[in-house]
Design a protein around this motif. Structure first.
Motif, short mmCIF file in Angstrom:
data_model
loop_
_atom_site.label_atom_id
_atom_site.label_comp_id
_atom_site.label_asym_id
_atom_site.label_seq_id
_atom_site.Cartn_x
_atom_site.Cartn_y
_atom_site.Cartn_z
N SER A 1 9.51 -2.13 2.95
CA SER A 1 9.01 -1.42 1.77
C SER A 1 9.45 0.04 1.79
N LEU A 2 9.39 0.65 2.97
CA LEU A 2 9.82 2.04 3.09
C LEU A 2 11.30 2.19 2.77
N LEU A 3 12.12 1.28 3.33
CA LEU A 3 13.56 1.35 3.07
C LEU A 3 13.88 1.05 1.61
N GLU A 4 13.12 0.14 0.99
CA GLU A 4 13.30 -0.14 -0.44
C GLU A 4 13.00 1.10 -1.27
N ASN B 1 0.85 -1.18 0.00
CA ASN B 1 0.00 0.00 0.00
C ASN B 1 0.90 1.24 0.00
N GLU B 2 1.00 1.89 -1.18
CA GLU B 2 1.90 3.03 -1.32
C GLU B 2 1.48 4.19 -0.42
N ASN B 3 0.19 4.38 -0.23
CA ASN B 3 -0.28 5.50 0.59
C ASN B 3 0.18 5.35 2.03
N GLU B 4 0.11 4.12 2.55
CA GLU B 4 0.54 3.89 3.92
C GLU B 4 2.04 4.12 4.07
N ILE B 5 2.78 3.71 3.05
CA ILE B 5 4.23 3.88 3.13
C ILE B 5 4.59 5.36 3.06
N GLN B 6 3.90 6.12 2.21
CA GLN B 6 4.21 7.53 2.09
C GLN B 6 3.87 8.28 3.37
N ALA B 7 2.83 7.83 4.07
CA ALA B 7 2.50 8.44 5.36
C ALA B 7 3.67 8.22 6.31
N GLY B 8 3.97 6.96 6.53
CA GLY B 8 5.23 6.52 7.11
C GLY B 8 5.62 7.00 8.50
N GLN B 9 4.77 7.80 9.22
CA GLN B 9 5.20 8.30 10.51
C GLN B 9 5.38 7.18 11.54
N GLU B 10 4.50 6.15 11.50
CA GLU B 10 4.53 5.12 12.52
C GLU B 10 5.38 3.91 12.09
N ILE B 11 5.97 3.99 10.93
CA ILE B 11 6.79 2.88 10.45
C ILE B 11 8.19 3.00 11.06
N ARG C 1 13.11 4.24 -0.35
CA ARG C 1 14.15 5.26 -0.15
C ARG C 1 15.45 4.87 -0.86
N THR C 2 15.78 3.59 -0.85
CA THR C 2 16.98 3.14 -1.55
C THR C 2 16.86 3.36 -3.05
N ARG C 3 15.67 3.07 -3.59
CA ARG C 3 15.44 3.28 -5.02
C ARG C 3 15.58 4.76 -5.38
N THR C 4 15.00 5.62 -4.56
CA THR C 4 15.09 7.06 -4.82
C THR C 4 16.54 7.54 -4.78
N ALA C 5 17.28 7.06 -3.77
CA ALA C 5 18.69 7.47 -3.66
C ALA C 5 19.51 6.96 -4.85
N LYS C 6 19.22 5.73 -5.29
CA LYS C 6 19.95 5.16 -6.41
C LYS C 6 19.69 5.94 -7.69
N ILE C 7 18.43 6.30 -7.91
CA ILE C 7 18.07 7.06 -9.11
C ILE C 7 18.71 8.44 -9.08
N GLN C 8 18.73 9.06 -7.90
CA GLN C 8 19.38 10.36 -7.78
C GLN C 8 20.87 10.25 -8.09
N GLU C 9 21.48 9.16 -7.63
CA GLU C 9 22.90 8.95 -7.93
C GLU C 9 23.11 8.85 -9.45
N TYR C 10 22.24 8.07 -10.12
CA TYR C 10 22.36 7.93 -11.57
C TYR C 10 22.16 9.27 -12.27
N LEU C 11 21.22 10.06 -11.77
CA LEU C 11 20.96 11.36 -12.39
C LEU C 11 22.17 12.28 -12.24
N TYR C 12 22.76 12.32 -11.04
CA TYR C 12 23.93 13.17 -10.82
C TYR C 12 25.10 12.72 -11.68
N ARG C 13 25.25 11.40 -11.82
CA ARG C 13 26.33 10.88 -12.67
C ARG C 13 26.08 11.26 -14.13
N HIS C 14 24.82 11.21 -14.53
CA HIS C 14 24.48 11.58 -15.90
C HIS C 14 24.84 13.05 -16.16
#
Length: 537
Positions: A147-150, A107-117, A152-165
């Motif tokens: 799921s939350l850590l996954e 559930n993406e909405n629950e993960i984005q809320a994420g305060q209690e995770i 965030r890891t995906r976002t960080a990885k994509i940002q790394e690729y963008l900066y390298r690009h």
């Protein structure tokens, strides 16, 4: 059951008996019970006790606590050795509800809320210890945290690729400085405007008894490394001819560099595209295709922002698309190899070199390779020790969901590499390779660039299909610009190494352990290198 021990204590025999009591009976030839015999009996008894203890411990780990007494241990022994568990895997003790929770869609909405995770493993453990939840709650919290850590890891990885690009697509100020200084030198120093090559070496430019190499580049420092490594590692540099092709804006700085840094006795020629008679005549198909290609990209593609915004694709797919957006893949210097027969009408064979390679051995043996009538001598990229680099097949580059590709090619056919290629120009002139290349460029434009991702290798794979002779991987090691798996030792033992990928050796994002293989061919005491603050690290 009977246990027979010989008088010499060298033989022990265990025979079945009528009841359990017989287990402790001993039939001994000698009537006297010796200390030695008593010692062995105690040793056997101790072994049996240890065996039952291990089985009891295993039962306890499995969650069974009924085997805690010696009396119950024999029953547990029977259970362990019983037919129910002989030759079978024990059933999982994980509650079924945990699998059910973990298999439910996230559930993406629950993960984005994420305060209690829980944000860390420590937080998760502390929360579980305090609340002592049931299996269902435990699984739900664990799933939410992972799921939350996954995410965030995906976002960080994509940002790394963008900066390298962004880093790989930009021109470092040191290289810009070098071009400006050399352009100024060309205008003020007569030695920087010398004819290249000098008049006595001009006949060698069309002499097929020489070894001819072609390098297309608008990067001066990269071209300098390729040229230096080629000549320094050659056994007969006086037989080497390097034809450097560049664009109009880089021509004068490139000429100034090689005029002031001659590589005699090798012959170096520097020409801009507008110096070729064939290229200046009428319409050039590759130029027209590139112009249309760039218009379509600006009209139908959102660039790097649209690629990064895609939430469904995996990070490595996004990385490949960002890499394909590199200006190098849209550069005429990259497309020009398809016109080699027209650019060098007098030559029979050439070796084409990319500007992000380093030569570490004598390349004259490449002329002794029997091409068996093929046009392109290249290294396969689907077989090798490094599965990350050497795992490329046609399906890695072409879109087999498109009917035009699916109908004409085999997705599992091995791909090959650009970067160090032997081209038999005589055999090439007897084919329609160049026309095929332009035909598929047009088809890709008509299909809204959907036949393959950006770059020149996919149309090259199509155009040279059936015209490739596979050469030994020693001649071309790939992947030094997009992964760190290659060791320094392995790279140093290759004939040619290729920094294909974003992490070019002249950029700050280059892999530090591999960069010395490139920098060793730069004289950092040179006044132009020092003046522009180009450093080894």
């Amino acid at each position: 059951m009977q246990l027979h021990i010989s008088p010499s204590l060298r033989h022990v025999t265990l025979l079945p008996a009528k009841n359990v009591r017989e287990l402790i009976k001993m039939k001994i030839g000698s009537r006297r019970l010796s200390y030695r015999m008593l010692f062995y009996a105690l040793l056997l008894f101790t072994f049996l006790l240890r065996f039952m203890f291990v089985l009891t411990a295993v039962d306890t780990i499995d969650g069974e606590t009924k085997c805690s007494t010696i009396r119950m241990s024999i029953g547990c022994l029977g259970k362990k050795l019983g037919p129910r568990n002989m030759g079978r895997r024990l059933e999982s003790t994980v509650p079924e509800v945990i699998f059910q929770i973990l298999e439910e869609p996230v559930n993406e909405n629950e993960i984005q809320a994420g305060q209690e995770i829980p944000q860390t493993l420590e937080d998760f453990i502390a929360e579980i210890k305090d609340e002592r939840p049931d299996a269902k709650t435990f699984a739900a919290k664990l799933k939410a945290m992972v799921s939350l850590l996954e995410q965030r890891t995906r976002t960080a990885k994509i940002q790394e690729y963008l900066y390298r690009h962004v880093a790989s697509s930009s021109i470092p100020k040191q290289l810009h400085c070098l071009a400006l200084r050399l352009a100024n030198e060309h205008s003020t120093n007569a030695h920087a405007r010398l004819q290249m090559p000098s008049a006595e070496f001009v006949p060698g430019l069309v002499d097929n008894s020489f070894f001819h190499f072609v390098l297309a580049s608008d990067n001066i420092i990269a071209a300098a490394v390729v040229a230096s490594s080629l000549v320094q590692n050659s056994l007969h540099p006086e037989k080497f001819v390097l034809h450097i092709i560049t664009d109009r804006k880089t021509y004068y700085p490139m000429q100034a560099w090689f005029s002031l840094h001659p590589l005699t006795p090798a012959i170096i020629e520097v020409k801009a595209l507008h110096h070729f008679d064939w290229f200046a005549k009428g319409k050039v198909p590759v130029l027209e295709a590139m112009e249309k290609d760039q218009k379509l990209r600006s009209q139908f593609r959102g660039g790097s922002s649209a690629i990064v915004a895609n939430n469904t694709e995996k990070p490595y797919i996004i990385a490949a698309k960002l890499q394909a957006l590199s200006p190098k893949y849209n550069s005429l210097m990259n497309h020009i190899r398809i016109h080699l027969p027209e650019l060098f009408p007098s030559l029979n064979k050439v070796v084409f070199l990319d500007d992000d390679i380093v030569i570490q051995t004598d390349l004259s043996p490449l002329w002794n390779i029997d091409m068996n009538g093929k046009v392109n001598g290249a290294v396969e990229t689907c077989k090798g020790v490094d599965k990350f680099v050497m795992s490329k097949k046609l399906k890695s580059y072409l879109n087999f969901s498109h009917p035009l590709i699916e109908k004409n090619f085999d997705p599992n056919e091995c791909a090959w590499a650009y970067g160090m290629n032997i081209f038999d120009l005589d055999a090439w002139r007897r084919t329609n390779i160049s026309k095929t290349y332009h035909y598929w460029l047009e088809e890709n434009l008509k299909s809204d660039l959907s036949l393959w991702q950006l770059g020149t290798l996919p149309p090259g794979l199509i155009a040279f299909h059936g015209h490739v002779h596979i050469i030994d991987p020693f001649w071309h090691m790939l992947g030094l610009g997009y992964q760190e798996n290659t060791t320094f030792t392995d790279a140093a033992n290759a004939g040619v190494i290729h920094f294909n990928g974003r992490a070019k050796p002249w950029l700050d994002i280059a892999f530090p352990q591999l960069r010395p293989l490139w920098t060793k061919y730069i004289d950092f005491s040179d006044k132009f290198i020092k003046g522009c603050r180009i450093r080894a690290s």
